[in-house]
Write a protein that holds these residues in place. Structure first.
Motif, PDB file in Angstrom:
ATOM      1  N   ILE A  92       0.855  -1.180   0.000  1.00 26.42           N
ATOM      2  CA  ILE A  92       0.000   0.000   0.000  1.00 26.42           C
ATOM      3  C   ILE A  92       0.892   1.231   0.000  1.00 26.42           C
ATOM      4  O   ILE A  92       1.765   1.359   0.851  1.00 26.42           O
ATOM      5  CB  ILE A  92      -0.924   0.019   1.230  1.00 26.42           C
ATOM      6  CG1 ILE A  92      -1.873  -1.178   1.200  1.00 26.42           C
ATOM      7  CG2 ILE A  92      -1.706   1.317   1.300  1.00 26.42           C
ATOM      8  CD1 ILE A  92      -2.747  -1.297   2.430  1.00 26.42           C
ATOM      9  N   ALA A 152      -1.171  -3.510   5.506  1.00 26.34           N
ATOM     10  CA  ALA A 152      -2.179  -2.579   6.019  1.00 26.34           C
ATOM     11  C   ALA A 152      -1.716  -1.990   7.346  1.00 26.34           C
ATOM     12  O   ALA A 152      -0.784  -2.488   7.982  1.00 26.34           O
ATOM     13  CB  ALA A 152      -3.516  -3.301   6.189  1.00 26.34           C
ATOM     14  N   LEU A 177      -7.036   0.477   7.006  1.00 25.06           N
ATOM     15  CA  LEU A 177      -6.295   1.527   6.337  1.00 25.06           C
ATOM     16  C   LEU A 177      -6.596   2.837   7.063  1.00 25.06           C
ATOM     17  O   LEU A 177      -7.752   3.215   7.192  1.00 25.06           O
ATOM     18  CB  LEU A 177      -6.732   1.623   4.875  1.00 25.06           C
ATOM     19  CG  LEU A 177      -6.105   2.702   4.016  1.00 25.06           C
ATOM     20  CD1 LEU A 177      -4.613   2.453   3.833  1.00 25.06           C
ATOM     21  CD2 LEU A 177      -6.801   2.766   2.665  1.00 25.06           C
TER      22      LEU A 177
END
Length: 96
Positions: free
Chosen positions: A2, A79, A94
């Protein structure tokens, strides 16, 4: 993986989701903006990596999961954390 990119001119954050699954045909993100019904499809690159970019509001948090090939739920190991879900498992968390 991410990646977060905070926009200077807007109260938004561009979030790039990347997942390497060479054996998968289809990967969707579910749960962003608390919407578990509408899938967000990830695009498969030639190298087998799936990716997707979403703009999300700053100062929010989102629970989500990946749905692989329509049958297998997966969390993102990158995450910001995990949150318990109603099915006895957990969702990826998140934080923006």
């Amino acid at each position: 993986m991410i990646q977060k990119t905070y926009l200077k001119t807007k109260d938004q954050c561009k979030v790039k989701f990347t997942m390497s699954l060479t054996d998968a045909e289809r990967v969707e993100i579910r749960g962003l903006n608390n919407d578990w019904e509408t899938p967000i499809p990830m695009k498969k690159r030639k190298d087998g990596v799936f990716e997707c970019v979403q703009s999300l509001p700053r100062h929010t948090q989102h629970e989500f999961k990946y749905l692989v090939n329509g049958t297998e739920w997966r969390n993102d190991p990158d995450a910001d954390g995990e949150a318990p879900n109603e099915y006895g498992g957990s969702n990826s968390l998140l934080v923006l």
